[in-house]
Write a protein that holds these residues in place. Structure first.
Motif, mmCIF file in Angstrom:
data_model
loop_
_atom_site.group_PDB
_atom_site.id
_atom_site.type_symbol
_atom_site.label_atom_id
_atom_site.label_comp_id
_atom_site.label_asym_id
_atom_site.label_seq_id
_atom_site.Cartn_x
_atom_site.Cartn_y
_atom_site.Cartn_z
ATOM 1 N N ASN A 125 0.810 -1.230 0.000
ATOM 2 C CA ASN A 125 0.000 0.000 0.000
ATOM 3 C C ASN A 125 0.840 1.275 0.000
ATOM 4 O OD1 ASN A 125 -2.304 -1.472 -0.208
ATOM 5 N ND2 ASN A 125 -2.764 -1.478 1.968
ATOM 6 N N ASN A 151 -9.763 6.112 4.249
ATOM 7 C CA ASN A 151 -9.378 5.364 5.455
ATOM 8 C C ASN A 151 -8.747 4.011 5.135
ATOM 9 O OD1 ASN A 151 -9.293 4.876 8.307
ATOM 10 N ND2 ASN A 151 -11.016 3.466 8.053
ATOM 11 N N GLY A 153 -5.846 1.285 3.709
ATOM 12 C CA GLY A 153 -4.392 1.259 3.842
ATOM 13 C C GLY A 153 -3.741 2.131 2.780
ATOM 14 N N VAL A 154 -4.224 2.018 1.536
ATOM 15 C CA VAL A 154 -3.692 2.878 0.473
ATOM 16 C C VAL A 154 -4.018 4.335 0.797
ATOM 17 C CG1 VAL A 154 -3.824 3.488 -1.970
ATOM 18 C CG2 VAL A 154 -3.865 1.082 -1.304
ATOM 19 N N ARG A 174 -16.561 7.169 3.726
ATOM 20 C CA ARG A 174 -18.007 6.869 3.727
ATOM 21 C C ARG A 174 -18.610 6.976 5.129
ATOM 22 N NH1 ARG A 174 -18.439 0.283 3.183
ATOM 23 N NH2 ARG A 174 -16.790 -0.175 4.674
ATOM 24 N N ARG A 175 -17.762 7.275 6.137
ATOM 25 C CA ARG A 175 -18.267 7.348 7.523
ATOM 26 C C ARG A 175 -17.768 8.639 8.161
ATOM 27 N NH1 ARG A 175 -16.026 3.159 10.696
ATOM 28 N NH2 ARG A 175 -14.447 2.582 9.160
ATOM 29 N N TYR A 238 -7.107 2.338 -9.022
ATOM 30 C CA TYR A 238 -6.199 1.278 -8.530
ATOM 31 C C TYR A 238 -6.967 0.154 -7.845
ATOM 32 C CZ TYR A 238 -6.864 3.090 -3.791
ATOM 33 O OH TYR A 238 -7.430 3.462 -2.592
ATOM 34 N N PHE A 263 -3.895 1.584 -12.487
ATOM 35 C CA PHE A 263 -2.631 1.382 -11.767
ATOM 36 C C PHE A 263 -2.616 -0.037 -11.236
ATOM 37 C CE2 PHE A 263 -0.414 0.657 -7.844
ATOM 38 C CZ PHE A 263 0.840 1.168 -8.101
ATOM 39 N N LEU A 265 0.459 -2.441 -9.193
ATOM 40 C CA LEU A 265 1.849 -2.590 -8.754
ATOM 41 C C LEU A 265 2.555 -3.670 -9.581
ATOM 42 C CD1 LEU A 265 3.466 -1.156 -6.557
ATOM 43 C CD2 LEU A 265 2.627 -2.829 -4.916
ATOM 44 N N LYS A 318 -7.885 -4.025 8.843
ATOM 45 C CA LYS A 318 -6.625 -4.705 8.526
ATOM 46 C C LYS A 318 -6.398 -5.887 9.461
ATOM 47 C CE LYS A 318 -4.767 -3.049 5.052
ATOM 48 N NZ LYS A 318 -5.264 -3.788 3.916
HETATM 49 N N1 LIG Z 1 -3.710 -1.855 -8.080
HETATM 50 C C1 LIG Z 1 -2.825 -2.168 -7.138
HETATM 51 O O1 LIG Z 1 -1.658 -2.460 -7.394
HETATM 52 C C2 LIG Z 1 -3.289 -2.147 -5.705
HETATM 53 C C3 LIG Z 1 -2.352 -2.051 -4.678
HETATM 54 C C4 LIG Z 1 -2.819 -2.006 -3.359
HETATM 55 C C5 LIG Z 1 -4.190 -2.087 -3.111
HETATM 56 N N2 LIG Z 1 -5.052 -2.228 -4.157
HETATM 57 C C6 LIG Z 1 -6.514 -2.290 -3.951
HETATM 58 O O2 LIG Z 1 -6.880 -1.147 -3.219
HETATM 59 C C7 LIG Z 1 -8.042 -1.398 -2.490
HETATM 60 C C8 LIG Z 1 -7.802 -0.960 -1.058
HETATM 61 O O3 LIG Z 1 -6.824 -1.803 -0.479
HETATM 62 P P1 LIG Z 1 -6.386 -1.580 1.031
HETATM 63 O O4 LIG Z 1 -5.466 -2.649 1.436
HETATM 64 O O5 LIG Z 1 -5.951 -0.180 1.164
HETATM 65 O O6 LIG Z 1 -7.808 -1.774 1.724
HETATM 66 P P2 LIG Z 1 -8.224 -1.727 3.241
HETATM 67 O O7 LIG Z 1 -7.182 -1.081 4.069
HETATM 68 O O8 LIG Z 1 -8.722 -3.074 3.601
HETATM 69 O O9 LIG Z 1 -9.445 -0.718 3.215
HETATM 70 C C9 LIG Z 1 -10.617 -0.954 2.525
HETATM 71 C C10 LIG Z 1 -11.346 0.378 2.432
HETATM 72 O O10 LIG Z 1 -12.425 0.260 1.561
HETATM 73 C C11 LIG Z 1 -13.523 0.924 2.106
HETATM 74 N N3 LIG Z 1 -14.718 0.263 1.590
HETATM 75 C C12 LIG Z 1 -15.083 -1.015 1.736
HETATM 76 N N4 LIG Z 1 -16.228 -1.256 1.077
HETATM 77 C C13 LIG Z 1 -16.600 -0.089 0.513
HETATM 78 C C14 LIG Z 1 -17.697 0.331 -0.272
HETATM 79 N N5 LIG Z 1 -18.653 -0.526 -0.625
HETATM 80 N N6 LIG Z 1 -17.744 1.616 -0.662
HETATM 81 C C15 LIG Z 1 -16.779 2.483 -0.305
HETATM 82 N N7 LIG Z 1 -15.699 2.144 0.441
HETATM 83 C C16 LIG Z 1 -15.628 0.876 0.836
HETATM 84 C C17 LIG Z 1 -13.378 0.800 3.610
HETATM 85 O O11 LIG Z 1 -14.089 1.846 4.190
HETATM 86 P P3 LIG Z 1 -14.179 2.102 5.765
HETATM 87 O O12 LIG Z 1 -12.884 2.707 6.143
HETATM 88 O O13 LIG Z 1 -15.319 3.029 5.922
HETATM 89 O O14 LIG Z 1 -14.411 0.772 6.395
HETATM 90 C C18 LIG Z 1 -11.869 0.887 3.774
HETATM 91 O O15 LIG Z 1 -11.459 2.219 3.915
HETATM 92 C C19 LIG Z 1 -8.325 -2.878 -2.651
HETATM 93 O O16 LIG Z 1 -9.303 -3.030 -3.645
HETATM 94 C C20 LIG Z 1 -7.000 -3.443 -3.106
HETATM 95 O O17 LIG Z 1 -7.154 -4.625 -3.849
HETATM 96 C C21 LIG Z 1 -4.640 -2.240 -5.434
#
Ligand SMILES: NC(=O)c1ccc[n+]([C@@H]2O[C@H](COP(=O)([O-])OP(=O)(O)OC[C@H]3O[C@@H](n4cnc5c(N)ncnc54)[C@H](OP(=O)(O)O)[C@@H]3O)[C@@H](O)[C@H]2O)c1
Length: 324
Positions: A125, A151, A153-154, A174-175, A238, A263, A265, A318
């Motif tokens: 992230n 909120n 991790g990214v 969203r909160r 992403y 995007f 990684l 997380k």
């Molecule tokens: N493309 C890439 O290389 C790459 C790299 C890293 C991550 N990612 C992707 O990035 C995303 C986030 O990853 P992360 O590890 O940062 O996630 P994370 O820390 O688990 O956080 C998930 C977030 O999504 C929000 N969320 C969940 N359901 C939702 C909905 N229906 N509408 C709006 N928000 C919602 C949550 O909101 P609350 O805070 O309100 O609970 C939380 O902030 C994932 O889809 C992951 O696969 C992609």
């Protein structure tokens, strides 16, 4: 030695199982063996287990992506790490396990001062955030960027890196209870996503011309971000955590000429940019050690508690594995 594998594609609570195997092989001359301390469960792994990710391993397949650990043995010609060092293990390896033997050159020795749970989330992230902010749009000091999933991790990494790079950030959440928390974490503006968010962003930023939008959600939230962008801006997708197709008014595309890019990684241009990634990793490590980048941990589970860990990770927050 125990590790986690998926028996087949499906719901992670049903198909992830603990397997007992021989210990990893002793390290060859250029290798090191690492006992895993913490390993993060990411949305990408959950998607992969369901068979819906860009990579589909052949089941039964060992699992994991991101972890830190302690070096427990090194090969004869290894110079960069020593037994006892805390290290970041390269991503993409099946690290939901007690120990792994890897090429020592790919290990990064980590600070003993920084929180090890935070360090276990160092290599995906934070690097995603750093690359999103630097590789798509040329930004200068005090320029604004906007993101949703503030909120996540990214999202928290984007907030920390934006501050580090001298940028100003708008984060949509969203909160409402997250507004104060994310501002304390360094966000300039935090707003609850909704239909009139563009007006609120314009008012809060003094009608800033925002050239970069970062979308990790999809659905209507993509339109929220896009509607705040200036002409010829770029929107970078992403993630699609809502599970919904990204919405964007055609008027934004036609008249503002906002363009959309992806995007990942895993793109070779990022995956193989070793020096750039190493520099961003060091910055992220420092931000963690200084308390400027912190992602709340919702739960920590042993490998034997894999079913509970998968259920918790899918509920949100997380979740880390502690294999030893
Ligand atoms: N493309 C890439 O290389 C790459 C790299 C890293 C991550 N990612 C992707 O990035 C995303 C986030 O990853 P992360 O590890 O940062 O996630 P994370 O820390 O688990 O956080 C998930 C977030 O999504 C929000 N969320 C969940 N359901 C939702 C909905 N229906 N509408 C709006 N928000 C919602 C949550 O909101 P609350 O805070 O309100 O609970 C939380 O902030 C994932 O889809 C992951 O696969 C992609």
């Amino acid at each position: 030695m125990k590790f986690l594998q998926m028996s087949k594609f499906g719901n992670p609570t049903e198909v992830v199982e603990v397997v007992e195997s021989d210990p990893p092989p002793p390290p060859a001359a250029n290798e090191a063996t690492v006992a895993v301390e913490y390993s993060a469960i990411g949305p990408a792994e959950l998607l992969m287990i369901r068979g819906r990710y860009g990579i589909r391993p052949q089941p039964p397949a060992p699992l994991g992506n991101e972890a830190i650990g302690r070096v427990i043995a090194v090969g004869d010609s290894v110079k960069n790490v020593k037994t006892g060092n805390r290290v970041a293990i390269p991503t993409g390896l099946p690290v939901w396990r007690q120990a792994i033997t890897v090429a020592a050159a790919e290990l990064i020795v980590l600070s003993e001062q920084a929180d090890p749970q935070q360090l276990s989330m160092l290599r995906i992230n934070p690097l995603t955030a750093a690359l999103l902010l630097t590789e798509y749009v040329e930004l200068g000091k005090d320029d604004w960027i906007i993101q949703n999933a503030g909120n996540s991790g990214v999202g928290r990494s984007v907030i920390a890196f934006a501050r580090e790079f001298g940028l100003r950030s708008v984060s949509l959440v969203r909160r409402s209870e997250l507004v104060h928390e994310l501002k304390s974490a360094g966000a300039d503006i935090v707003l609850v996503d909704g239909p009139d968010v563009a007006k609120q962003v314009a008012a809060a930023t003094g009608k800033a011309k925002i050239k970069l939008g970062i979308d990790g959600v999809g659905g209507d939230s993509s339109h929220s971000v896009a509607s705040c962008l200036t002409s010829n801006a770029k929107m970078v997708a992403y993630g699609g955590i809502s599970g919904k197709p990204a919405a964007m008014s055609p008027l934004i595309i036609i008249f503002k000429q906002v363009t959309l890019e992806g995007f990942w990684l895993g793109y070779p241009r990022f995956r193989d940019a070793h020096e750039k990634l190493a520099a961003h990793t060091r910055t992220a490590e420092r931000l963690i050690a200084e308390g400027k980048l912190h992602v709340p941990v919702a739960g920590v589970y042993s490998l034997e508690q894999a079913t509970q860990a998968m259920a918790h990770a899918q509920k949100g927050g997380k979740v880390l594995l502690k294999p030893n």
